[in-house]
Design a protein around this motif. Structure first.
Motif, short mmCIF file in Angstrom:
data_model
loop_
_atom_site.label_atom_id
_atom_site.label_comp_id
_atom_site.label_asym_id
_atom_site.label_seq_id
_atom_site.Cartn_x
_atom_site.Cartn_y
_atom_site.Cartn_z
N THR A 73 0.80 -1.23 0.00
CA THR A 73 0.00 0.00 0.00
C THR A 73 0.83 1.28 0.00
O THR A 73 0.28 2.37 -0.06
N TYR A 74 2.16 1.15 0.10
CA TYR A 74 3.01 2.32 -0.14
C TYR A 74 3.00 2.61 -1.64
O TYR A 74 2.74 1.73 -2.47
N LYS A 75 3.30 3.85 -1.99
CA LYS A 75 3.26 4.23 -3.41
C LYS A 75 4.21 5.40 -3.65
O LYS A 75 4.77 5.99 -2.70
N ILE A 76 4.36 5.74 -4.91
CA ILE A 76 5.12 6.94 -5.26
C ILE A 76 4.23 8.15 -4.98
O ILE A 76 3.15 8.30 -5.56
N ALA A 77 4.67 8.98 -4.05
CA ALA A 77 3.86 10.14 -3.66
C ALA A 77 3.76 11.12 -4.82
O ALA A 77 4.78 11.52 -5.40
N TYR A 107 8.89 16.66 -6.00
CA TYR A 107 10.02 15.88 -5.49
C TYR A 107 10.62 16.51 -4.24
O TYR A 107 10.91 15.81 -3.25
N ALA A 108 10.79 17.83 -4.23
CA ALA A 108 11.43 18.51 -3.10
C ALA A 108 10.66 18.32 -1.80
O ALA A 108 11.24 18.34 -0.72
N ASN A 109 9.34 18.13 -1.89
CA ASN A 109 8.54 18.01 -0.68
C ASN A 109 8.81 16.71 0.07
O ASN A 109 8.45 16.59 1.26
N LEU A 110 9.43 15.75 -0.58
CA LEU A 110 9.77 14.50 0.11
C LEU A 110 10.74 14.73 1.25
O LEU A 110 10.83 13.91 2.17
N GLU A 148 4.98 7.39 0.64
CA GLU A 148 6.14 6.80 -0.04
C GLU A 148 7.21 6.31 0.93
O GLU A 148 7.93 5.34 0.64
N ILE A 149 7.32 6.96 2.08
CA ILE A 149 8.39 6.65 3.02
C ILE A 149 8.04 5.39 3.79
O ILE A 149 7.13 5.38 4.63
N ILE A 150 8.77 4.33 3.53
CA ILE A 150 8.50 3.03 4.13
C ILE A 150 9.05 2.95 5.54
O ILE A 150 8.42 2.38 6.43
N PHE A 151 10.21 3.54 5.75
CA PHE A 151 10.77 3.58 7.10
C PHE A 151 11.62 4.84 7.24
O PHE A 151 12.66 4.96 6.60
N PRO A 152 11.18 5.79 8.08
CA PRO A 152 11.96 7.01 8.29
C PRO A 152 12.74 6.95 9.60
O PRO A 152 12.43 6.16 10.50
N ARG A 199 12.39 4.22 0.98
CA ARG A 199 11.21 4.77 0.34
C ARG A 199 10.93 4.04 -0.98
O ARG A 199 11.80 3.37 -1.54
N MET A 200 9.70 4.18 -1.45
CA MET A 200 9.25 3.40 -2.59
C MET A 200 10.06 3.70 -3.86
O MET A 200 10.28 2.80 -4.68
N ALA A 201 10.51 4.92 -4.03
CA ALA A 201 11.30 5.24 -5.23
C ALA A 201 12.52 4.34 -5.33
O ALA A 201 12.90 3.91 -6.43
N ASP A 202 13.13 4.04 -4.20
CA ASP A 202 14.29 3.15 -4.22
C ASP A 202 13.87 1.75 -4.64
O ASP A 202 14.60 1.07 -5.39
#
Length: 537
Positions: free
Chosen positions: A285-289, A293-296, A309-313, A420-423
């Motif tokens: 259920t995580y996704k590309i927000a 981009y800068a708001n990440l 998007e952030i799976i583990f911060p 994060r999901m992008a990775d």
């Protein structure tokens, strides 16, 4: 999790003398918990409070963010410098990990001198030795974290919970807490696998004050995978835990990281296993927000959509989790005072910037490469101590997505996206393009989804080569702590790719094989005769 849902207690003297790290001033034989300044509890007195189990859990999570018992700096978890402990600011977990992974590559070089930061130049120059204080500090922090987890597990066995009359409802919660701390221990062991290879090994089953013995890299790899497999079913489904706490997707992502680097860690290709875990992450259920981009990387990234998007911060808060490491370091240390104001902080430390080869690899036009507007500093760095040399970028910010400042002008609110999901998208693309696993067409879709989010032009299938994947990871993930690991995995760290000051000369050069690992610090080898050194040191 901003770590404000429960009061974080003082864990002053965890019983980890056997882990070789500390002198008697910072390590006694008991778990002494100080809840208020004038209240010192014994272990059993502390656990008489049902809330104590979550408090201890919060302390372990907080160990990734803070360094001691006082705001920003004071009463270090690792002991005072005068008593043999590391510099508290140097010892913050993320700062230590980031410096070893980034300053040793083309993605960063720091302009600080040796007076206040002794041995920092050796990270810039890939010339560190077994007495490097930044390596010492991170080594200590890793094994302090592991020691906390071991103690938590010792204190939450079924036998102890029954003896304390813990309710069935709380027992069920503690079962999840135990899985979470085992994940955090696996995370720290993964970092040690990546940086040190072999390491001292201890679990909750080892008696206190027993000095651990070294275990090789492949043993640790298999142990961590077995731990993650064991806890997967005991963690909440993706996005069903509190923000900032581990769930099943965090386990899948950590397994994917281990398997992706499996050839480096074990000598055996693990790409098939990596693909299976990456696909679980992508199917979660995580996704590309769908945010800029800068708001990440902004001060409100726990609520501005980035949390999808952030799976583990690693969670930070400018008021509640003050530290001179973490995102406070990442924001202050890469800017001038003038630029600092635009990032929501009161001043800049004028430290790190990228080397010219990073810009040559990543390119000048991708919107994700966020250059400081109007800066004309030369890309080439002939004197690494001059901050006005080198291209200036920004990434992390203490401004919110609406333009407001964070909660404090010095300490930063932005959370660090460890996973994060992008990775995961880029890992899938690498597996397809480099390892021949997965679908090249799907890989292209994932690459273009990230480029579209960033307002970068899409690419065609023919563009997807191994070099493109490595450079795309640089564009999307720079300063997120992956560059050294990526260059090693792609065979570009020792030779085949050179950057300024690599190896200590302005034009750069090749590195010897032993630079693939950091040394076991002499300081801690002297305290535990069971510890052996990595080759070359």
């Amino acid at each position: 999790m901003k770590l404000n849902t429960t009061k974080i207690f003082k864990l002053r003297n965890v019983a980890i003398a056997g882990l070789f790290l500390f002198t008697t001033s910072s390590c006694l034989n008991d778990l002494d918990v100080k809840v208020n300044d004038d209240e010192l509890y014994t272990s059993e007195q502390f656990y008489a409070n049902p809330a104590s189990y979550k408090q201890f859990l919060a302390k372990i999570y907080a160990g990734l963010a803070v360094t001691g018992q006082k705001s920003a700096n004071g009463e270090s978890d690792l002991g005072a410098e005068d008593d043999g402990g590391p510099n508290e600011g140097f010892s913050q977990y993320l700062r230590g990990y980031w410096q070893l992974q980034e300053l040793t590559t083309d993605e960063a070089i720091i302009a600080w001198g040796e007076n206040d930061n002794p041995t920092i130049k050796d990270l810039n120059f890939n010339s560190w030795n077994a007495d490097n204080v930044f390596n010492e500090a991170f080594f200590a922090r890793i094994f302090f974290q592991i020691s906390l987890v071991n103690e938590y597990l010792r204190e939450t066995t079924d036998e102890k919970l029954v003896s304390r009359g813990v309710s069935e409802d709380l027992k069920a919660q503690i079962k999840t807490y135990r899985a979470e701390v085992r994940f955090l221990r696996a995370l720290s062991y993964y970092h040690a696998i990546d940086i040190y290879g072999k390491m001292p090994f201890a679990t909750e089953n080892d008696p206190l004050l027993t000095k651990p013995v070294m275990q090789p890299r492949d043993f640790m790899f298999n142990y961590v995978i077995s731990e993650l497999n064991a806890i997967e079913g005991e963690l909440p489904a993706p996005r069903m835990n509190e923000y900032g706490r581990a769930d099943k997707a965090a386990v899948w992502m950590l397994k994917a990281k281990l398997y992706l680097n499996g050839r480096v860690y074990t000598g055996t290709d693990k790409s098939t296993e990596a693909l299976a875990e990456v696909e679980k992450v992508i199917g979660s259920t995580y996704k590309i927000a769908q945010i800029p981009y800068a708001n990440l990387f902004k001060a409100d990234n726990q609520i501005n959509g980035a949390q999808e998007e952030i799976i583990f911060p690693i969670a930070f808060d400018g008021v509640k989790t003050r530290t001179f490491g973490g995102t406070t370091f990442l924001v202050h240390a890469n800017c001038t005072n003038e630029v600092g104001v635009t990032l929501g902080v009161d001043y800049g430390w004028q430290g790190y910037r990228v080397r010219q080869e990073f810009i040559q690899s990543a390119g000048n036009t991708d919107p994700r490469i966020m250059k400081v507007a109007g800066n004309t500093d030369p890309a080439s760095i002939s004197d690494y101590l001059k901050f006005d040399q080198g291209t200036k970028l920004t990434k992390f910010s203490n401004k919110t997505s609406t333009g407001a400042n964070g909660s404090d002008a010095n300490f930063v609110d932005a959370d660090f996206p460890l996973f994060r999901m992008a990775d995961a998208y880029l890992m899938y693309a690498e597996l397809a393009v480099v390892n021949g696993k997965g679908s090249p067409a799907t890989a292209l879709n994932y690459i273009n989804a990230l480029r579209t989010r960033a307002l970068a032009p899409t690419v065609q299938q023919s563009a997807l080569t191994p070099d493109f994947i490595l450079n795309e990871r640089a564009r999307e993930l720079y300063w997120e702590g992956y560059r050294r690991q990526d260059l090693i995995r792609f065979g570009k760290y020792l030779s085949g790719y050179t950057w300024q000051w690599k190896g200590g000369s302005v034009n750069g050069g090749n590195l010897p094989d032993y630079r693939l690992l950091f040394p076991i610090p002499n300081k801690y080898r002297n305290l535990n005769p069971n510890l052996s050194q990595n080759p070359g040191y």
